[in-house]
Structures are given as C-alpha cells and as structure tokens.
Enzyme design. Structure first.
Site, PDB file in Angstrom:
ATOM      1  N   CYS A 290      50.247 -62.227  21.639  1.00  0.00           N
ATOM      2  CA  CYS A 290      50.100 -63.420  22.494  1.00  0.00           C
ATOM      3  C   CYS A 290      49.654 -63.046  23.915  1.00  0.00           C
ATOM      4  O   CYS A 290      48.497 -62.707  24.110  1.00  0.00           O
ATOM      5  CB  CYS A 290      51.379 -64.239  22.456  1.00  0.00           C
ATOM      6  SG  CYS A 290      51.103 -65.947  22.946  1.00  0.00           S
TER       7      CYS A 290
ATOM      8  N   HIS B 215      53.623 -64.459  17.142  1.00  0.00           N
ATOM      9  CA  HIS B 215      54.793 -63.639  17.507  1.00  0.00           C
ATOM     10  C   HIS B 215      55.574 -63.178  16.277  1.00  0.00           C
ATOM     11  O   HIS B 215      56.608 -63.774  15.965  1.00  0.00           O
ATOM     12  CB  HIS B 215      55.754 -64.470  18.364  1.00  0.00           C
ATOM     13  CG  HIS B 215      55.230 -64.827  19.705  1.00  0.00           C
ATOM     14  ND1 HIS B 215      55.434 -64.042  20.816  1.00  0.00           N
ATOM     15  CD2 HIS B 215      54.519 -65.887  20.120  1.00  0.00           C
ATOM     16  CE1 HIS B 215      54.874 -64.607  21.860  1.00  0.00           C
ATOM     17  NE2 HIS B 215      54.310 -65.732  21.474  1.00  0.00           N
TER      18      HIS B 215
ATOM     19  N   GLU C  62      57.514 -60.803  16.056  1.00  0.00           N
ATOM     20  CA  GLU C  62      58.807 -60.229  16.472  1.00  0.00           C
ATOM     21  C   GLU C  62      59.939 -61.248  16.450  1.00  0.00           C
ATOM     22  O   GLU C  62      61.102 -60.861  16.524  1.00  0.00           O
ATOM     23  CB  GLU C  62      58.678 -59.593  17.868  1.00  0.00           C
ATOM     24  CG  GLU C  62      58.583 -60.565  19.041  1.00  0.00           C
ATOM     25  CD  GLU C  62      57.202 -61.195  19.232  1.00  0.00           C
ATOM     26  OE1 GLU C  62      56.309 -60.965  18.400  1.00  0.00           O
ATOM     27  OE2 GLU C  62      57.034 -61.935  20.222  1.00  0.00           O
TER      28      GLU C  62
HETATM   29  N1  GLN Z   1      50.314 -68.723  27.598  1.00  0.00           N
HETATM   30  C1  GLN Z   1      50.782 -67.406  27.843  1.00  0.00           C
HETATM   31  C2  GLN Z   1      49.819 -66.632  28.729  1.00  0.00           C
HETATM   32  O1  GLN Z   1      48.869 -67.124  29.200  1.00  0.00           O
HETATM   33  C3  GLN Z   1      51.031 -66.639  26.569  1.00  0.00           C
HETATM   34  C4  GLN Z   1      52.194 -67.218  25.833  1.00  0.00           C
HETATM   35  C5  GLN Z   1      52.956 -66.252  25.006  1.00  0.00           C
HETATM   36  O2  GLN Z   1      52.860 -65.040  25.164  1.00  0.00           O
HETATM   37  N2  GLN Z   1      53.796 -66.774  24.143  1.00  0.00           N
HETATM   38  O3  GLN Z   1      50.022 -65.470  28.947  1.00  0.00           O
END
Ligand code: GLN
Length: 205
Positions: A83, A185, A187
């Site tokens: 992410c 994610h 994890e």
């Molecule tokens: N929206 C977040 C960002 O711009 C990422 C979100 C996340 O890691 N769950 O970093």
C-alpha cells in the site's frame, strides 16, 4: 553447515509495523524493525509497510534514511512494499503531494488513493501469481496505472466482482526482480503466504 535464516527489516517510522514483523516470523525469517541507518545496513531485505506515504516520506528525511535506503535499493536489496510502501517504491505517483519523495526500485506509475476514501475500502479474492488465491483488503489503496518492461504483473482486481467498480481489471500486485509490491494488506489477514513469497525472494538474492 548451518545456513542462518535471512533477516528482514520492517521500516518502522509509521504504519502497521507489528503486523508485518509477525507475518515475516511466521514465514520463517528473522524480522526486525528498522529506524536508523545502522539497522538498515544489517538486514537482507526490507518491508515498507502500509500507513501514509507522505508521512513516511517526511520521516525518511527526518531520520536521514532517504538516501541510504535509495542506495540499498539501487544496489539490489530485496524489498516488499504494501500500500503506502508500494507508493514509496514507485517511480512515479499520480495524486501524490508535490513534496513527497520516491525511493525508486519499481518502474511503475501508481495512483494514490485510487480506491477512494477510507470509508470506501474494498475487499476481494485475488489470484496472485506465485502465491495463489488471496483475500485482499484495500484501505485507501493505490493501484498501478502503468508498468515498465521489466515489471511482472502478479494480480489484477477481478472483473467479475460486482463491488469492484472502477477498480475492475486494475493492477494491484507487481514484481520487478527482487522488488515486490501489493496495493493490499496481506499482513492483516493472518495469511502469511505473500510474506513467504517475499522471504523466498530474499533467500534467493
Ligand atoms: N493512502 C495512503 C497513502 O497515500 C496509503 C494507505 C495505506 O497504506 N493503507 O500513503
């Protein structure tokens, strides 16, 4: 002769560090938090967790880790970004903040917050090449809009999930050599197969 298990770091400036440490240990590798340059120098690979890419970017500068991390990635250290971690590894970010820094390592263009706001978070089952069917949880996630020639697409959002909307068909897991990234994610699901896949990349490197 006994070959020691590799040690994988988890960048521990912000985000869901503990979950990644636990998933790595279940995947059979040593796992340690990384906050300083000496700790970065001691690991065989690095996980960059989910969180907020703009905040992690700022903290990388404050902790003087930005250049050391760029250097290790440039010299081939295996890395896995989930992410926000995917955003940081990407060569280019759309809808980022103008001052947010990129680590490089992954020749992709990602769109930040592509899935919408926090409340619009999305879950689906994904077929991930080399891993199998995975329950994928997306939280304010990016998706990949463009991949370079060296990048292998490992998963796309299924087109037959009626809830997918705009995300249908989007690229959400990629690999370039020993750099792995997922928009979701793993994890937080208790399934450590994506971490096991990364642990294998680290062992092979
Ligand atoms: N929206 C977040 C960002 O711009 C990422 C979100 C996340 O890691 N769950 O970093």
């Amino acid at each position: 002769m006994v070959i020691a298990a590799p040690t994988v770091g988890v960048l521990a400036l912000q985000g869901d560090v503990r979950e990644h440490l636990a998933a790595l240990r279940e995947a059979g590798v040593g796992a340690v938090p990384v906050r300083r340059e000496s700790e970065l120098a001691a690991v065989d690979g690095l996980v960059i967790p989910g969180g907020e890419s703009t905040t992690i970017s700022k903290l990388l500068e404050i902790f003087e880790l930005l250049e050391p991390l760029r250097a290790r990635l440039a010299s081939g250290m295996p890395a896995y970004g989930s992410c926000a971690g995917m955003i940081l590894l990407a060569g280019e970010v759309l809808d980022g903040r103008p001052d947010q820094q990129q680590l490089g390592g992954l020749d992709v263009v990602v769109r930040r917050n592509a899935f919408g706001r926090q409340v619009d978070s999305f879950e689906t089952d994904l077929d991930v090449t080399g891993v199998g069917s995975v329950r994928a949880v997306f939280i304010r996630a990016p998706w990949v809009e463009k991949v370079g020639a060296e990048v292998e697409v490992l998963a796309t959002v299924p087109r037959d999930d009626p809830a997918a909307g705009q995300a249908a068909g989007r690229v959400v897991a990629v690999r370039q050599g020993t750099v792995l990234a997922t928009a979701f994610h793993p994890e937080i699901t208790g399934d450590h197969r994506v971490h096991a896949y990364f642990a294998d990349l680290v062992r092979e490197a």
